[in-house]
Design a protein around this motif. Structure first.
Motif, PDB file in Angstrom:
ATOM      1  N   CYS A   1       0.846  -1.187   0.000  1.00 27.51           N
ATOM      2  CA  CYS A   1       0.000   0.000   0.000  1.00 27.51           C
ATOM      3  C   CYS A   1       0.884   1.240   0.000  1.00 27.51           C
ATOM      4  O   CYS A   1       2.087   1.162   0.223  1.00 27.51           O
ATOM      5  N   ASP A   2       0.273   2.357  -0.242  1.00 29.07           N
ATOM      6  CA  ASP A   2       0.954   3.645  -0.208  1.00 29.07           C
ATOM      7  C   ASP A   2       1.263   3.972   1.246  1.00 29.07           C
ATOM      8  O   ASP A   2       0.374   3.952   2.097  1.00 29.07           O
ATOM      9  N   GLY A   3       2.516   4.290   1.547  1.00 29.15           N
ATOM     10  CA  GLY A   3       2.917   4.573   2.916  1.00 29.15           C
ATOM     11  C   GLY A   3       2.282   5.810   3.513  1.00 29.15           C
ATOM     12  O   GLY A   3       2.267   5.984   4.729  1.00 29.15           O
ATOM     13  N   SER A   4       1.736   6.683   2.672  1.00 23.66           N
ATOM     14  CA  SER A   4       1.104   7.890   3.205  1.00 23.66           C
ATOM     15  C   SER A   4      -0.369   7.667   3.547  1.00 23.66           C
ATOM     16  O   SER A   4      -1.005   8.534   4.135  1.00 23.66           O
ATOM     17  N   THR A   5      -0.916   6.502   3.198  1.00 25.71           N
ATOM     18  CA  THR A   5      -2.287   6.135   3.565  1.00 25.71           C
ATOM     19  C   THR A   5      -2.309   4.637   3.862  1.00 25.71           C
ATOM     20  O   THR A   5      -2.709   3.837   3.031  1.00 25.71           O
TER      21      THR A   5
ATOM     22  N   LEU B   1      12.450   6.423   3.602  1.00 28.36           N
ATOM     23  CA  LEU B   1      11.954   7.804   3.535  1.00 28.36           C
ATOM     24  C   LEU B   1      12.507   8.597   2.357  1.00 28.36           C
ATOM     25  O   LEU B   1      11.807   9.428   1.787  1.00 28.36           O
ATOM     26  N   HIS B   2      13.738   8.348   1.985  1.00 27.95           N
ATOM     27  CA  HIS B   2      14.319   9.098   0.869  1.00 27.95           C
ATOM     28  C   HIS B   2      13.700   8.726  -0.479  1.00 27.95           C
ATOM     29  O   HIS B   2      13.904   9.410  -1.464  1.00 27.95           O
ATOM     30  N   HIS B   3      12.905   7.668  -0.507  1.00 29.78           N
ATOM     31  CA  HIS B   3      12.198   7.272  -1.724  1.00 29.78           C
ATOM     32  C   HIS B   3      10.778   7.837  -1.788  1.00 29.78           C
ATOM     33  O   HIS B   3      10.108   7.693  -2.807  1.00 29.78           O
ATOM     34  N   CYS B   4      10.306   8.453  -0.718  1.00 32.29           N
ATOM     35  CA  CYS B   4       8.909   8.884  -0.609  1.00 32.29           C
ATOM     36  C   CYS B   4       8.731  10.325  -1.096  1.00 32.29           C
ATOM     37  O   CYS B   4       9.498  11.200  -0.704  1.00 32.29           O
ATOM     38  N   PRO B   5       7.704  10.582  -1.909  1.00 28.70           N
ATOM     39  CA  PRO B   5       7.434  11.954  -2.341  1.00 28.70           C
ATOM     40  C   PRO B   5       7.022  12.860  -1.177  1.00 28.70           C
ATOM     41  O   PRO B   5       7.292  14.050  -1.198  1.00 28.70           O
ATOM     42  N   ASP B   6       6.387  12.279  -0.133  1.00 22.41           N
ATOM     43  CA  ASP B   6       5.971  13.051   1.042  1.00 22.41           C
ATOM     44  C   ASP B   6       6.383  12.284   2.300  1.00 22.41           C
ATOM     45  O   ASP B   6       5.560  11.629   2.942  1.00 22.41           O
TER      46      ASP B   6
ATOM     47  N   ALA C   1       7.022  13.210   5.286  1.00 23.16           N
ATOM     48  CA  ALA C   1       6.324  13.618   6.514  1.00 23.16           C
ATOM     49  C   ALA C   1       5.008  12.862   6.651  1.00 23.16           C
ATOM     50  O   ALA C   1       4.625  12.454   7.757  1.00 23.16           O
ATOM     51  N   ALA C   2       4.291  12.654   5.548  1.00 21.51           N
ATOM     52  CA  ALA C   2       3.028  11.907   5.587  1.00 21.51           C
ATOM     53  C   ALA C   2       3.282  10.452   5.979  1.00 21.51           C
ATOM     54  O   ALA C   2       2.517   9.870   6.754  1.00 21.51           O
TER      55      ALA C   2
END
Length: 74
Positions: free
Chosen positions: A20-24, A41-46, A48-49
């Motif tokens: 799943c998407d780590g931001s949701t 985290l360095h692969h994530c567009p957001d 903080a989310a």
């Protein structure tokens, strides 16, 4: 897509795999004792989310490991 070794170990040890998407995240709050974010985290567009979602699902306990984290400026 899961790494082939992670997928094999999951099958061998009966650990279910959820993508799943780590931001949701698809789990209720406090579903886990803690969450481990290892070199993600360095692969994530957001990032903080992803941290917020992880903290909510892990009862506010998040362990993160990042290469070069001191250079990360987000």
């Amino acid at each position: 897509m899961a790494h082939p070794i992670a997928a094999r170990l999951g099958r061998e040890f009966g650990v279910p795999r959820v993508l799943c998407d780590g931001s949701t995240l698809l789990f209720p709050d406090s579903s886990f004792d803690a969450v481990l974010l290892a070199f993600v985290l360095h692969h994530c567009p957001d990032p903080a989310a992803v941290l917020r979602e992880s903290a909510a699902r892990g009862g506010a306990r998040v362990l993160r490991a990042c290469a070069g984290f001191g250079e990360w400026k987000r």
